[in-house]
Enzyme design. Structure first.
Site, PDB file in Angstrom:
ATOM      1  CD  GLU A 120      -2.773  -1.461   2.329  1.00 50.96           C
ATOM      2  OE1 GLU A 120      -4.131  -1.714   2.032  1.00 50.96           O
ATOM      3  OE2 GLU A 120      -2.348  -1.241   3.140  1.00 50.96           O
ATOM      4  CG  HIS A 143      -3.740   1.071   6.770  1.00 48.05           C
ATOM      5  ND1 HIS A 143      -5.151   1.303   6.812  1.00 48.05           N
ATOM      6  CD2 HIS A 143      -3.278  -0.183   6.217  1.00 48.05           C
ATOM      7  CE1 HIS A 143      -5.732   0.159   6.381  1.00 48.05           C
ATOM      8  NE2 HIS A 143      -4.665  -0.623   6.023  1.00 48.05           N
ATOM      9  CG  HIS A 145      -6.663  -3.616   9.712  1.00 49.85           C
ATOM     10  ND1 HIS A 145      -6.094  -4.909   9.239  1.00 49.85           N
ATOM     11  CD2 HIS A 145      -6.131  -2.812   8.573  1.00 49.85           C
ATOM     12  CE1 HIS A 145      -5.552  -4.674   8.125  1.00 49.85           C
ATOM     13  NE2 HIS A 145      -5.624  -3.562   7.537  1.00 49.85           N
ATOM     14  CG  HIS A 216      -8.852  -2.230   4.130  1.00 45.66           C
ATOM     15  ND1 HIS A 216      -8.229  -1.818   2.965  1.00 45.66           N
ATOM     16  CD2 HIS A 216      -7.853  -2.721   4.828  1.00 45.66           C
ATOM     17  CE1 HIS A 216      -6.844  -2.123   3.020  1.00 45.66           C
ATOM     18  NE2 HIS A 216      -6.763  -2.432   4.164  1.00 45.66           N
TER      19      HIS A 216
END
Length: 269
Positions: A120, A143, A145, A216
């Site tokens: 990513e 980033h 989750h 996501h």
């Protein structure tokens, strides 16, 4: 593999990223290789890296030309954030070439000969470029989750209505209204690592403190990895409280509009 020496300021920023990686793992937000972190270190590396002879080069033609000669620390593809206590084995420092047709690995990635930066990387790079263009002080992108934020955005009401989502999150506890003042944005599900997701994220972060990649995870930016993590951590607290109330079989009343407006005025939000 040839490697540069890094100065203390770069080490400090990487150590912050390693601490954040541990926080995310402890919260069960970083299963297996889930999540990634990048830091723009171009202006703090404090050494000439124009001669990259002898460093491993990875060719790639999908990056914007503006990234040419920029330098980043980034976690590795397939690497576990829980193992980031040794960042030179789970992350790397890369420098894009003068044409942005690829990048050199200047440091890190020691464990695997085939080591590559996060899959990513493109969203990270585009976010960094946008921050540079707006003269933002944000040099870190995180980033992860976060369980409760992901869960609440599965609700059709919130996945389609950012205003409704933010009103709920802000109303759960004053800290969310104060420390996530621009709120949470949402992008509809898009293939991870894709250019479409990258562009949607950049636009959403122009007006929000963090963005949910629907179905996501979350992504945010900050002056360093700690600050970027804080946005997600605080917003997730609001989602967690809301879901706990629903699990207890009542809809929470939360702060009302007047109480939230009082916070806006008190903290100049």
């Amino acid at each position: 593999m040839k490697s540069i020496k890094i100065n203390q300021r770069v080490k400090d920023e990487i150590n912050k990223a390693a601490e954040v990686a541990e926080y995310m793992w402890n919260r069960e937000w970083a299963e297996r290789s889930g999540g990634n972190i990048s830091i723009n270190i171009t202006d703090i590396l404090d050494q000439d890296t124009s001669n990259c002879k002898g460093f491993r080069f990875i060719e790639c033609d999908k990056f914007p030309k503006g990234v040419a000669q920029l330098i980043f620390f980034v976690t590795g593809s397939g690497e576990r954030l829980r193992e980031m206590k040794i960042p030179e084995e789970t992350g790397c420092i890369i420098r894009f070439n003068e044409n942005a047709t690829g990048f050199y690995i200047l440091w890190g990635g020691k464990e695997h000969p085939g080591f590559r930066p996060s899959s990513e990387l493109l969203p990270h790079v585009k976010i960094h470029l946008d921050k540079l263009s707006s003269q933002s002080k944000h040099r870190a992108v995180v980033h992860t989750h976060p369980n409760e934020l992901i869960c609440i955005t599965y609700h059709p009401k919130f996945s389609q209505d950012e205003k409704a989502l933010n009103n709920v999150l802000w109303s759960m506890i004053p800290e969310v209204r104060v420390f996530v003042p621009k709120g949470v944005g949402i992008t509809q599900y898009t293939l991870p690592g894709s250019e479409e997701l990258s562009d949607r994220t950049v636009e959403a972060l122009k007006k929000r403190d963090l963005v949910m990649w629907n179905k996501h995870g979350a992504i945010s930016t900050g002056e360093d990895a700690h600050v970027a993590f804080d946005y997600i951590d605080v917003a997730n607290k609001g989602a967690k409280l809301y879901l706990q109330c629903l699990a207890s079989r009542f809809v929470p009343e939360g702060l009302n509009k007047d109480e939230m407006q009082e916070l806006v005025e008190a903290f100049n939000l």
